[in-house]
Design an enzyme around this catalytic site. Sequence first.
Site, mmCIF file in Angstrom:
data_model
loop_
_atom_site.group_PDB
_atom_site.id
_atom_site.type_symbol
_atom_site.label_atom_id
_atom_site.label_comp_id
_atom_site.label_asym_id
_atom_site.label_seq_id
_atom_site.Cartn_x
_atom_site.Cartn_y
_atom_site.Cartn_z
ATOM 1 N N PRO A 96 39.620 36.626 38.138
ATOM 2 C CA PRO A 96 40.283 37.482 37.153
ATOM 3 C C PRO A 96 40.612 38.889 37.655
ATOM 4 C CG PRO A 96 38.567 36.197 36.092
ATOM 5 C CD PRO A 96 38.446 35.933 37.564
ATOM 6 N N CYS A 97 41.798 39.352 37.257
ATOM 7 C CA CYS A 97 42.308 40.648 37.715
ATOM 8 C C CYS A 97 41.942 41.842 36.831
ATOM 9 C CB CYS A 97 43.836 40.581 37.829
ATOM 10 S SG CYS A 97 44.433 39.367 39.019
ATOM 11 N N PRO A 98 41.739 41.665 35.503
ATOM 12 C CA PRO A 98 41.524 42.832 34.645
ATOM 13 C C PRO A 98 40.446 43.804 35.095
ATOM 14 C CG PRO A 98 41.931 40.906 33.279
ATOM 15 C CD PRO A 98 41.826 40.412 34.705
ATOM 16 N N PRO A 99 39.341 43.357 35.731
ATOM 17 C CA PRO A 99 38.335 44.345 36.142
ATOM 18 C C PRO A 99 38.840 45.395 37.130
ATOM 19 C CG PRO A 99 37.392 42.145 36.156
ATOM 20 C CD PRO A 99 38.867 41.983 35.954
ATOM 21 N N PHE A 100 39.965 45.104 37.817
ATOM 22 C CA PHE A 100 40.451 46.003 38.863
ATOM 23 C C PHE A 100 41.853 46.553 38.593
ATOM 24 C CE2 PHE A 100 37.899 42.500 40.640
ATOM 25 C CZ PHE A 100 36.774 43.212 40.999
#
Length: 445
Positions: A96-100
Amino acid sequence: MASERLEVVEICAGAGGQSLGLHNAGFRHKLALELDENAAKTLRHNLARLLKEEGSSPEDADREAESVVRVGDVADESLWDHAAHKDVDLLAGGVPCPPFSIAGNQLGATDERDLFAWAVHLCRDIQPKALLLENVKGLSGNRFSAYRQHILELLHDAGYVGEWRLLEAHQFGVSQLRPRFVLVALRKEFAEYFQWPEPSTVPAPTVGELLKDLMEANDWAAEHVEAWAKKASAIAPTIVGGSKKHGGADLGPTRAKAAWLKLGVDGMGVADTAPGPEKDGDHIPRLTTAMVARIQGWCGENAHWEFPGRKTTVYRQIGNAFPPPVAEALGRAIASALQKEKKRPDSVESGRPDLDPVYVLLRHHPDKALTAQRIADLIARSGGKKLPVPEIERRIAHIERDFHVEKAARSSGELAYQLGEFKAFIGQQDHARHDYFAQHRGKVS
């Protein structure tokens, strides 16, 4: 041919952008894990088609695709047996991309959706010959230098040489910007044979060149299509798939929509069909999902990939994918290294990388607690770039978002900092991720 393929376990596989690229590069899937049922259906459908094209009977192809593609939380130990996949050639995924993402809060290790560190610990457990993980450009920023440093050290301690690289999709023939930050790690015996893929010498086609035939498919007047294609004379901005939490299909935030408008595209939504004969020359068309797929790299020899399902779901699958041509280029480079085809011209740095000197000192210096001034002095003494105390304190603030940091006041009034544990989820039974996932599973993407 199929028996000669290298084997891959793919996590967070999505609808198959990376899967197709790796298949083209000579890999065969032992397992593909995906949370979203719709994306998994797309992947299963297309993997079965690939197997049939390779000579499997329809029954065998459907059976293998059904067993290879599994739906569920990749970190759920009941979903798959890690031990059954030890020594696989490649562990790959787009976690998943949202954390970064710079579009979010960049919570990193404290974001319950973060699976990057978990994937690296998985690598240490199953010991693949190679690891490939891709994410958004935000992970390459200063905010995450300590996070990246820690990841490389974990890999080094497990016997891997890891490297980060920012790749632009348009450099590999994809008609959009789409920067992706990629981690490749290989066991030391293979690392000296790995070389990053070289960008193509042929420029990616413009949006107009790429989509002209699709724009005229519904009898929009030829002169209008020509005028539109002439205006769409650049590559596209990054396709944004979005998440289940936010609205329907559109082409991204305000800045992206403005960039699309300059190309003669209405980014406020996605069309069901190409413009018809009733549309005049002033019409600003929207893209169909077929057009978006082509921009994402499902074109040419990749155009056979099919996306069953409703428009919004299909758009998200396409928009969140890793462009197949980029995945193929990386897959070929990794396959070449695993087959030890050609040594790289430069030496492989197998020692501890130095991406964040502040983190390195806090983690490895014999004095477990260091003040900002002491860190500045040590960096200067080692010949590193001189950093003022406020800059070091700013970097420590970044580190503190991903690691526990203890603070103690010295008699001088200065704070001394001691680095504690990494906050990321790596499989802990008591981690907050479990509660978050149980409550929000339907919205996790």
